[in-house]
Design a protein around this motif. Sequence first.
Motif, PDB file in Angstrom:
ATOM      1  N   ALA A 173       0.948  -1.027   0.042  1.00  0.00           N
ATOM      2  CA  ALA A 173      -0.133  -0.042   0.097  1.00  0.00           C
ATOM      3  C   ALA A 173       0.717   1.080   0.060  1.00  0.00           C
ATOM      4  O   ALA A 173       0.697   2.212  -0.758  1.00  0.00           O
ATOM      5  CB  ALA A 173      -1.013   0.148   1.125  1.00  0.00           C
ATOM      6  N   ALA A 174       1.960   0.995   0.743  1.00  0.00           N
ATOM      7  CA  ALA A 174       2.744   2.240   0.813  1.00  0.00           C
ATOM      8  C   ALA A 174       3.454   2.708  -0.368  1.00  0.00           C
ATOM      9  O   ALA A 174       3.584   3.773  -0.946  1.00  0.00           O
ATOM     10  CB  ALA A 174       3.892   1.923   2.033  1.00  0.00           C
ATOM     11  N   ALA A 175       4.125   1.518  -1.067  1.00  0.00           N
ATOM     12  CA  ALA A 175       4.694   1.691  -2.414  1.00  0.00           C
ATOM     13  C   ALA A 175       3.600   2.281  -3.466  1.00  0.00           C
ATOM     14  O   ALA A 175       3.938   2.923  -4.172  1.00  0.00           O
ATOM     15  CB  ALA A 175       5.218   0.374  -2.845  1.00  0.00           C
ATOM     16  N   GLU A 176       2.283   1.922  -3.432  1.00  0.00           N
ATOM     17  CA  GLU A 176       1.531   2.456  -4.311  1.00  0.00           C
ATOM     18  C   GLU A 176       1.003   4.013  -4.190  1.00  0.00           C
ATOM     19  O   GLU A 176       0.682   4.421  -5.127  1.00  0.00           O
ATOM     20  CB  GLU A 176       0.034   1.432  -4.226  1.00  0.00           C
ATOM     21  CG  GLU A 176      -0.978   1.884  -5.234  1.00  0.00           C
ATOM     22  CD  GLU A 176      -2.198   0.893  -5.156  1.00  0.00           C
ATOM     23  OE1 GLU A 176      -3.262   1.440  -5.346  1.00  0.00           O
ATOM     24  OE2 GLU A 176      -1.901  -0.163  -5.440  1.00  0.00           O
ATOM     25  N   LEU A 177       0.944   4.124  -2.708  1.00  0.00           N
ATOM     26  CA  LEU A 177       0.737   5.506  -2.555  1.00  0.00           C
ATOM     27  C   LEU A 177       1.946   6.519  -2.423  1.00  0.00           C
ATOM     28  O   LEU A 177       1.683   7.580  -2.424  1.00  0.00           O
ATOM     29  CB  LEU A 177      -0.198   5.827  -1.176  1.00  0.00           C
ATOM     30  CG  LEU A 177      -1.376   4.877  -1.115  1.00  0.00           C
ATOM     31  CD1 LEU A 177      -2.015   4.748   0.126  1.00  0.00           C
ATOM     32  CD2 LEU A 177      -2.306   5.628  -2.085  1.00  0.00           C
ATOM     33  N   GLY A 178       3.134   5.971  -2.462  1.00  0.00           N
ATOM     34  CA  GLY A 178       4.221   6.872  -2.447  1.00  0.00           C
ATOM     35  C   GLY A 178       4.776   7.164  -1.279  1.00  0.00           C
ATOM     36  O   GLY A 178       5.121   8.512  -1.263  1.00  0.00           O
ATOM     37  N   VAL A 179       4.189   6.558  -0.165  1.00  0.00           N
ATOM     38  CA  VAL A 179       4.721   6.818   1.083  1.00  0.00           C
ATOM     39  C   VAL A 179       5.328   5.824   1.766  1.00  0.00           C
ATOM     40  O   VAL A 179       5.639   4.902   1.348  1.00  0.00           O
ATOM     41  CB  VAL A 179       3.503   7.335   1.861  1.00  0.00           C
ATOM     42  CG1 VAL A 179       2.861   8.718   1.337  1.00  0.00           C
ATOM     43  CG2 VAL A 179       2.596   6.244   2.202  1.00  0.00           C
ATOM     44  N   THR A 180       6.119   6.022   3.071  1.00  0.00           N
ATOM     45  CA  THR A 180       6.547   4.921   3.631  1.00  0.00           C
ATOM     46  C   THR A 180       5.604   4.047   4.454  1.00  0.00           C
ATOM     47  O   THR A 180       4.472   4.596   4.603  1.00  0.00           O
ATOM     48  CB  THR A 180       7.574   5.532   4.867  1.00  0.00           C
ATOM     49  OG1 THR A 180       6.716   6.259   5.912  1.00  0.00           O
ATOM     50  CG2 THR A 180       8.541   6.619   4.257  1.00  0.00           C
ATOM     51  N   PRO A 181       6.009   2.878   4.583  1.00  0.00           N
ATOM     52  CA  PRO A 181       5.192   1.791   5.306  1.00  0.00           C
ATOM     53  C   PRO A 181       4.917   2.294   6.862  1.00  0.00           C
ATOM     54  O   PRO A 181       3.520   2.216   7.392  1.00  0.00           O
ATOM     55  CB  PRO A 181       6.189   0.639   5.447  1.00  0.00           C
ATOM     56  CG  PRO A 181       6.850   0.518   4.353  1.00  0.00           C
ATOM     57  CD  PRO A 181       7.165   2.019   4.074  1.00  0.00           C
ATOM     58  N   SER A 182       5.742   3.165   7.470  1.00  0.00           N
ATOM     59  CA  SER A 182       5.481   3.511   8.641  1.00  0.00           C
ATOM     60  C   SER A 182       4.358   4.964   8.776  1.00  0.00           C
ATOM     61  O   SER A 182       3.447   4.894   9.655  1.00  0.00           O
ATOM     62  CB  SER A 182       6.767   4.459   9.270  1.00  0.00           C
ATOM     63  OG  SER A 182       6.339   4.877  10.411  1.00  0.00           O
ATOM     64  N   ALA A 183       4.161   5.533   7.543  1.00  0.00           N
ATOM     65  CA  ALA A 183       3.413   6.554   7.381  1.00  0.00           C
ATOM     66  C   ALA A 183       1.881   5.708   7.103  1.00  0.00           C
ATOM     67  O   ALA A 183       0.802   6.089   7.683  1.00  0.00           O
ATOM     68  CB  ALA A 183       3.538   7.490   5.953  1.00  0.00           C
ATOM     69  N   ILE A 184       2.078   4.551   6.537  1.00  0.00           N
ATOM     70  CA  ILE A 184       0.676   3.933   6.450  1.00  0.00           C
ATOM     71  C   ILE A 184       0.194   3.396   7.803  1.00  0.00           C
ATOM     72  O   ILE A 184      -0.803   3.545   8.160  1.00  0.00           O
ATOM     73  CB  ILE A 184       0.920   2.638   5.498  1.00  0.00           C
ATOM     74  CG1 ILE A 184       1.134   3.131   4.060  1.00  0.00           C
ATOM     75  CG2 ILE A 184      -0.398   1.835   5.422  1.00  0.00           C
ATOM     76  CD1 ILE A 184       0.187   3.874   3.046  1.00  0.00           C
ATOM     77  N   SER A 185       0.980   2.800   8.206  1.00  0.00           N
ATOM     78  CA  SER A 185       0.664   2.242   9.717  1.00  0.00           C
ATOM     79  C   SER A 185       0.301   3.362  10.660  1.00  0.00           C
ATOM     80  O   SER A 185      -0.684   3.120  11.300  1.00  0.00           O
ATOM     81  CB  SER A 185       2.164   1.684  10.321  1.00  0.00           C
ATOM     82  OG  SER A 185       1.650   1.041  11.606  1.00  0.00           O
ATOM     83  N   GLN A 186       0.760   4.579  10.653  1.00  0.00           N
ATOM     84  CA  GLN A 186       0.315   5.743  11.571  1.00  0.00           C
ATOM     85  C   GLN A 186      -0.948   5.874  11.137  1.00  0.00           C
ATOM     86  O   GLN A 186      -1.801   6.321  12.034  1.00  0.00           O
ATOM     87  CB  GLN A 186       1.174   6.804  11.562  1.00  0.00           C
ATOM     88  CG  GLN A 186       2.463   6.645  12.333  1.00  0.00           C
ATOM     89  CD  GLN A 186       2.373   6.467  13.755  1.00  0.00           C
ATOM     90  OE1 GLN A 186       2.159   5.479  14.086  1.00  0.00           O
ATOM     91  NE2 GLN A 186       2.307   7.510  14.440  1.00  0.00           N
TER      92      GLN A 186
END
Length: 67
Positions: A30-43
Motif C-alpha cells: 500500500a505504501a509503495a502504491e501511494l508513494g509513502v513509507t510503510p510507517s506513514a501507512i501504519s500511523q
Amino acid sequence: MKQNFTVRQGALDGVEVFLRVAQHRSFRKAAAELGVTPSAISQTVRVLEARIGAALFIRNSRSVGFR
C-alpha cells in the motif's frame, strides 16, 4: 429543508489508506502504491482505528488480516 451532501473535512481521513491496505493485504505494498513509507501507512491506520474505536486489521510481521 435542503440536505447537506458534503462530507465534513477530515471525515474520510485514512479511508483511502485503509482500502489500499485491505486490497493488498500489505502495509508495504500500500505504501509503495501511494508513494509513502510503510510507517506513514501504519500511523494513518492507527489514527483511523483510534478515531472509530476499533481495530481494523490483524497484524503480524508477515501479513495483514481482517477483524
